[in-house]
Design an enzyme around this catalytic site. Structure first.
Site, PDB file in Angstrom:
ATOM      1  N   ASN A 216       0.858  -1.190   0.000  1.00 53.64           N
ATOM      2  CA  ASN A 216       0.000   0.000   0.000  1.00 53.64           C
ATOM      3  C   ASN A 216       0.888   1.232   0.000  1.00 53.64           C
ATOM      4  O   ASN A 216       1.856   1.308   0.766  1.00 53.64           O
ATOM      5  CB  ASN A 216      -0.878   0.011   1.260  1.00 53.64           C
ATOM      6  CG  ASN A 216      -1.559   1.356   1.480  1.00 53.64           C
ATOM      7  OD1 ASN A 216      -2.546   1.664   0.826  1.00 53.64           O
ATOM      8  ND2 ASN A 216      -1.017   2.177   2.380  1.00 53.64           N
ATOM      9  N   GLU A 217       0.580   2.171  -0.845  1.00 52.28           N
ATOM     10  CA  GLU A 217       1.345   3.421  -0.933  1.00 52.28           C
ATOM     11  C   GLU A 217       2.847   3.129  -0.816  1.00 52.28           C
ATOM     12  O   GLU A 217       3.546   3.658   0.054  1.00 52.28           O
ATOM     13  CB  GLU A 217       0.858   4.426   0.116  1.00 52.28           C
ATOM     14  CG  GLU A 217      -0.594   4.807  -0.120  1.00 52.28           C
ATOM     15  CD  GLU A 217      -1.102   6.040   0.618  1.00 52.28           C
ATOM     16  OE1 GLU A 217      -0.417   6.545   1.520  1.00 52.28           O
ATOM     17  OE2 GLU A 217      -2.207   6.509   0.258  1.00 52.28           O
ATOM     18  N   GLU A 352      -8.777   4.376  -2.252  1.00 54.35           N
ATOM     19  CA  GLU A 352      -8.884   5.346  -1.150  1.00 54.35           C
ATOM     20  C   GLU A 352      -9.317   6.669  -1.763  1.00 54.35           C
ATOM     21  O   GLU A 352      -8.588   7.237  -2.578  1.00 54.35           O
ATOM     22  CB  GLU A 352      -7.554   5.515  -0.405  1.00 54.35           C
ATOM     23  CG  GLU A 352      -7.159   4.278   0.390  1.00 54.35           C
ATOM     24  CD  GLU A 352      -5.962   4.485   1.310  1.00 54.35           C
ATOM     25  OE1 GLU A 352      -5.736   5.627   1.764  1.00 54.35           O
ATOM     26  OE2 GLU A 352      -5.255   3.489   1.555  1.00 54.35           O
ATOM     27  N   GLN A 402     -12.970   6.224   4.963  1.00 52.08           N
ATOM     28  CA  GLN A 402     -13.084   4.823   5.282  1.00 52.08           C
ATOM     29  C   GLN A 402     -14.491   4.552   5.827  1.00 52.08           C
ATOM     30  O   GLN A 402     -15.179   5.489   6.236  1.00 52.08           O
ATOM     31  CB  GLN A 402     -12.046   4.427   6.311  1.00 52.08           C
ATOM     32  CG  GLN A 402     -10.612   4.658   5.862  1.00 52.08           C
ATOM     33  CD  GLN A 402      -9.611   3.977   6.790  1.00 52.08           C
ATOM     34  OE1 GLN A 402      -9.943   3.196   7.663  1.00 52.08           O
ATOM     35  NE2 GLN A 402      -8.326   4.306   6.579  1.00 52.08           N
TER      36      GLN A 402
HETATM   37  O1  AHR Z   1      -6.859   6.405   5.071  1.00 53.04           O
HETATM   38  C1  AHR Z   1      -5.820   6.830   5.894  1.00 53.04           C
HETATM   39  C2  AHR Z   1      -4.452   6.637   5.275  1.00 53.04           C
HETATM   40  O2  AHR Z   1      -4.338   7.424   4.128  1.00 53.04           O
HETATM   41  C3  AHR Z   1      -4.127   5.257   4.771  1.00 53.04           C
HETATM   42  O3  AHR Z   1      -3.642   4.430   5.766  1.00 53.04           O
HETATM   43  C4  AHR Z   1      -3.061   5.508   3.754  1.00 53.04           C
HETATM   44  O4  AHR Z   1      -3.032   4.525   2.745  1.00 53.04           O
HETATM   45  C5  AHR Z   1      -3.384   6.885   3.220  1.00 53.04           C
HETATM   46  O5  AHR Z   1      -2.293   7.696   3.180  1.00 53.04           O
END
Ligand code: AHR
Length: 553
Positions: A216-217, A352, A402
């Protein structure tokens, strides 16, 4: 389009109007008073709207998992095997198609083995987000009790009828742990030691997890790689992962907003081993948060953020303007992906998205990254979902960031209290698009004009998306204007409307939001639409999201 006064001048006299039928009068009214037009072109199919575009994101962060989803089996709060019942019921209503877990940045610190096996034996670990927790915050938010692990997540997905989407740790676990997690989830009952462990945890049958995020990222919290380095890791982690009869869909850690070089660098490196490597990746994750409300004054991540609850009319338009950038990000990254994947085998996964405000509006004090969700966020979210609907051939999956007690949350919960936010209502309204055939739709409306620090600025006046399920049309429309209605003539080329309904989400207060005590301050209203006509007259209220669900002849 004729100006309003010309429509009135050419209108019929009262006596003549009495002779026309009720339905043609409606159409006539549209022709007289409208300032906007929507034309739906049913022959111009853009593609099928993947239900997964309406997906969700649940990270082990703040109150998302512990308190939000997981309340525990022994809790007095109604629960199904520890999972909050009210949440399950709400998610069934919106037809939640897919859920991503356990992160986010948390994913690249998570050892899935900590969250399997007998609950009493599971270790407590420092949460990735632990340093951001307030000293008097909940202990389970700072020190992960691992009570909600793979089995519990899979059970949650099963209860709501969603596909699980797991994000694997690429930064701090070896590739072996990735394929062992796949083995744990997908190896058939009784075949492997890990299948037996899964069975001991309550699920003899495999979870058949199809969607796997590979880090992730990875440009940041997920390893701080260059795109080329990440591509090499991606190849290594995804090579010869056991399938167990499942068509695994690997999702690469894509860019943050307009980092074009991350997309280009990754794909160029990936195919250096041969063009066939493109087949190893199913989806390319794009993250985009709308956060900078400084109107050009700063690019500082902390200082640039705006308030979730205290905002003025300019802030309203500014966050929508930022959300609108999603359109160009989809187009831009898609084009770059096409340089090395001309057949567009790889799809975009916007896993996201949402607005991100500064702390201070939490309904539950100390819930890290929780923010209050207002009508503004509902309008933002409607516009974003419409953007996805307009690109069904590009966007195969998405996840709003989220799900609960966090950024652009659909739900807020604390202990036995719970409410659906305005964003949750938008997901309820838009669920009707899932699996529909997206069709080209033309919007024409006067722009919004506003003063942006002394500079006259404009924003689009009406936008949305349309989809068809056979003869059932779903049209969703956002009117961003804070004070003006949009009297609109709606037509479907070559087809008459029959009947249907209109569901609208709006409020006279642009800051309106739901809380544990005022759960329905912002709630959708549905009314019947008599539409036996070729041109449907519909007036969209200011600051609103509307769904028209109409059967066609
Ligand atoms: O959604 C919060 C954070 O934002 C996540 O953990 C990350 O992937 C993004 O930078």
């Amino acid at each position: 389009m004729l100006p309003r006064r010309d429509f009135i001048r050419t209108g019929l006299t009262g006596a003549t109007a009495l002779l026309v039928s009720k339905y043609s009068r409606l159409a006539l009214h549209a022709a007289e008073a409208s300032d906007s037009r929507i034309e739906i072109l049913p022959e111009e199919v853009l593609g099928t709207i993947s239900p997964n575009v309406y997906g969700h994101f649940t990270e082990n962060l703040g109150g998302v998992i512990y308190d939000g989803i997981w309340v525990g089996e022994d809790s007095k709060i109604p629960n199904i095997n520890g999972i909050r019942t009210e949440l399950v019921n709400e998610m069934r209503k919106i037809k939640a198609p897919a859920v991503r877990f356990p992160g986010g940045c948390f994913a690249d610190s998570y050892d899935w083995k900590d969250g399997v096996g007998p609950a009493g034996n599971r270790p407590r670990r420092t949460n990735f987000w632990g340093d951001g927790e307030a000293p008097d915050g909940q202990t389970s938010h700072k020190y992960d009790p691992n009570r909600f692990g793979t089995n519990e997540f899979a059970h949650f997905c099963k209860l709501i009828g969603a596909e699980p989407y797991l994000a694997a740790n690429l930064r701090s676990l070896p590739a072996e742990d990735f394929y062992r997690w796949v083995e744990y989830c997908n190896s058939p009952a009784g075949t492997t030691t890990l299948a037996d462990l899964r069975a001991a945890g309550g699920s003899a049958e495999p979870f058949n997890v199809k969607y796997w995020g590979v880090g992730n990222e990875s440009w940041g919290c997920g390893g701080n790689f260059t795109p080329e380095e990440y591509a090499v890791e991606f190849r290594r982690y995804t090579t010869w992962v056991p399938r167990y009869g499942q068509k695994l869909a690997f999702i690469g850690s894509g860019p943050n907003d307009d980092s074009w070089n991350w997309t280009r660098g990754f794909f160029e490196e990936l195919v250096k081993k041969g063009r066939g490597e493109i087949r190893s990746i199913w989806g390319w994750a794009l993250h985009y948060y709308a956060w900078n409300m400084s109107r050009g004054r700063t690019t500082n991540w902390v200082e640039g953020k705006g308030e979730a609850l205290k905002f003025d009319t300019v802030d309203w338009y500014e966050i929508l303007r930022q959300g609108d950038v999603m359109e160009s990000l989809i187009q831009g990254h898609w084009q770059i992906m096409g340089e090395n994947d001309p057949e567009h085998h790889v799809k975009l996964v916007v896993d996201e998205w949402g607005p991100w405000y500064r702390p201070g509006s939490e309904l539950t004090p100390h819930d890290q990254l929780e923010q209050m969700i207002t009508l503004r966020d509902a309008v933002f979210s409607g516009a974003t979902l419409d953007t996805f609907n307009r690109h069904p051939e590009k966007v195969a999956m998405a996840a709003c960031a989220q799900l609960i007690n966090c950024l652009n949350s659909l739900y807020l919960a604390h202990e036995d209290r719970f409410c659906v936010t305005p964003v949750g209502h938008v997901f309820g309204m838009y669920a009707a698009h899932q699996g529909g055939q997206a069709v080209r739709t033309e919007f024409s409306a006067p722009n919004v004009s506003y003063d942006r620090d002394g500079k006259a600025t404009t924003f689009w006046g009406l936008k949305g998306s349309a989809s068809l399920h056979g003869k059932d049309l779903v049209l969703t429309v956002v009117n961003p204007h804070l004070s003006e209605t949009r009297a609109t003539e709606i037509s479907v080329r070559g087809v008459r409307f029959k009947s249907g309904s209109a569901t609208t989400l709006t409020n006279s207060d642009i800051h309106a939001h739901n809380t544990f005590t005022e759960r329905d301050a912002v709630a959708p209203l549905t009314k019947n639409v008599e539409a036996n006509t070729k041109v449907l007259a519909y007036t969209f209220p200011p600051a609103s999201v509307t769904k028209l669900a109409i059967t066609l002849e």
